[in-house]
Design an enzyme around this catalytic site. Structure first.
Site, PDB file in Angstrom:
ATOM      1  N   ASP A  44     -16.325  16.551 -10.104  1.00 40.39           N
ATOM      2  CA  ASP A  44     -16.597  17.504  -9.407  1.00 40.39           C
ATOM      3  C   ASP A  44     -17.864  17.318  -8.286  1.00 40.39           C
ATOM      4  O   ASP A  44     -18.251  18.171  -7.654  1.00 40.39           O
ATOM      5  CB  ASP A  44     -17.062  18.814 -10.356  1.00 40.39           C
ATOM      6  N   SER A  45     -18.435  15.855  -8.556  1.00 46.24           N
ATOM      7  CA  SER A  45     -19.244  15.556  -7.668  1.00 46.24           C
ATOM      8  C   SER A  45     -18.688  15.495  -6.170  1.00 46.24           C
ATOM      9  O   SER A  45     -19.280  15.377  -5.363  1.00 46.24           O
ATOM     10  CB  SER A  45     -19.787  14.046  -7.838  1.00 46.24           C
ATOM     11  N   ASP A  83     -12.587  16.316 -14.119  1.00 46.37           N
ATOM     12  CA  ASP A  83     -13.791  17.267 -14.487  1.00 46.37           C
ATOM     13  C   ASP A  83     -13.219  18.582 -14.367  1.00 46.37           C
ATOM     14  O   ASP A  83     -12.560  19.124 -13.501  1.00 46.37           O
ATOM     15  CB  ASP A  83     -14.895  17.187 -13.367  1.00 46.37           C
ATOM     16  N   LYS A 111     -13.063  16.160 -18.651  1.00 45.31           N
ATOM     17  CA  LYS A 111     -14.330  16.077 -19.264  1.00 45.31           C
ATOM     18  C   LYS A 111     -14.956  17.374 -18.959  1.00 45.31           C
ATOM     19  O   LYS A 111     -14.681  18.096 -17.972  1.00 45.31           O
ATOM     20  CB  LYS A 111     -15.078  15.040 -18.006  1.00 45.31           C
ATOM     21  N   GLU A 113     -18.580  19.396 -19.505  1.00 50.93           N
ATOM     22  CA  GLU A 113     -20.020  19.352 -19.859  1.00 50.93           C
ATOM     23  C   GLU A 113     -20.602  20.493 -20.728  1.00 50.93           C
ATOM     24  O   GLU A 113     -20.239  21.471 -20.632  1.00 50.93           O
ATOM     25  CB  GLU A 113     -20.670  19.871 -18.424  1.00 50.93           C
ATOM     26  N   GLU A 180     -25.444  11.358 -19.465  1.00 52.98           N
ATOM     27  CA  GLU A 180     -26.218  11.186 -17.787  1.00 52.98           C
ATOM     28  C   GLU A 180     -27.827  11.609 -17.992  1.00 52.98           C
ATOM     29  O   GLU A 180     -28.332  12.435 -18.614  1.00 52.98           O
ATOM     30  CB  GLU A 180     -25.691  12.119 -16.990  1.00 52.98           C
TER      31      GLU A 180
END
Length: 262
Positions: A44-45, A83, A111, A113, A180
């Site tokens: 999602d970057s 993501d 993924k 978070e 991270e």
């Protein structure tokens, strides 16, 4: 042969490193996979480097599914991780819905978070055939709650909490962890204490794998690069060479170096 989660699990067992890069379209996905990079993260970057957003928060599930489809068409055998976007894992039901959409778009793994609270979602996803990579430490979707992009796990209490969360998520069925902006000592300890592969970014070279945002390692992201970033195109001279150099540096453990760690 295509890279699978079993491939990366065996790398960990054998003490071998693996490489991960982001990609968002078919063209770059093909170049990344042909360079030998083991896994592609449809991150999602893309909110930052494709859309020009100031964070990943505005990125939608529909946009993530679209870019996952594009990457799947160009991929030539790398493991594909996608993501789950902002609020996509807020409840078990939302995690199931978002993960289903991304897997149907071509992902091999999703993924999420968060921290230990993801355990219920990971358990249900795992039981339904959806492998999960749990993203811990600095979680960009929570940037507003964290008060900025800050190193996590610096004090003893938060370090112990993160270590315990890693164990909890492994027990819940997480197939992989991503750490991270986690201090080197802590990320190395987590890697040693869990049986599943651990990916680092701004973490320890002792992690089983490393990931960077493609635009960062090509030196084309706007603004000052983060401490953990290395410009591989500056040395390689072209994009294909940069991808190959990154893959080699991760696997021979010359990247990340001390200057890239916290």
């Amino acid at each position: 042969m295509s890279v699978t989660i079993r491939t990366l699990q065996k790398r960990k067992q054998d003490g071998e490193k693996f490489s991960v890069l982001t990609a968002y379209d078919a063209c770059f996905a093909q170049l990344v996979s042909e360079a030998g990079v083991d896994a592609i993260l449809v991150g999602d970057s893309l909110g930052n480097v494709i859309q020009g957003q100031t964070s990943t928060v505005p990125v939608t599930l529909e946009q993530m599914a679209y870019h996952t489809e594009c990457v799947a068409r160009g991929n030539r055998g790398s493991l594909m991780i996608a993501d789950v976007p902002f609020m996509g894992a807020a409840t078990v039901e939302r995690a199931l819905e978002a993960s289903t959409a991304l897997m149907q778009a071509g992902a091999n793994m999703v993924k999420l978070e968060g921290s230990a609270w993801l355990a219920d979602s990971i358990d249900i996803l795992n039981r339904n055939g959806i492998p999960v990579c749990a993203h811990m430490g600095l979680t960009p979707q929570a940037v507003n709650a964290l008060g900025g992009y800050r190193v996590q796990g610096k004090d003893d209490a938060s370090a112990l909490e993160m270590l315990e969360a890693a164990r909890t998520l492994e027990q819940a069925g997480a197939a992989m962890l991503l750490l991270e902006c986690v201090p080197r000592e802590l990320s190395a300890r987590i890697t040693a204490e869990v049986a599943i592969p651990v990916i680092g970014i701004g973490a320890a070279p002792e992690c089983d794998g490393q990931v960077l945002v493609m635009h960062d390692m090509l030196g084309i992201s706007p603004g000052k690069p983060a401490r953990f970033v290395k410009n591989f195109m500056a040395e390689a001279g072209d994009i294909r060479g940069a991808f190959a150099a990154y893959d080699k540096a991760v696997k021979d453990v010359s990247f990340p170096a001390d200057e890239h760690c916290f």
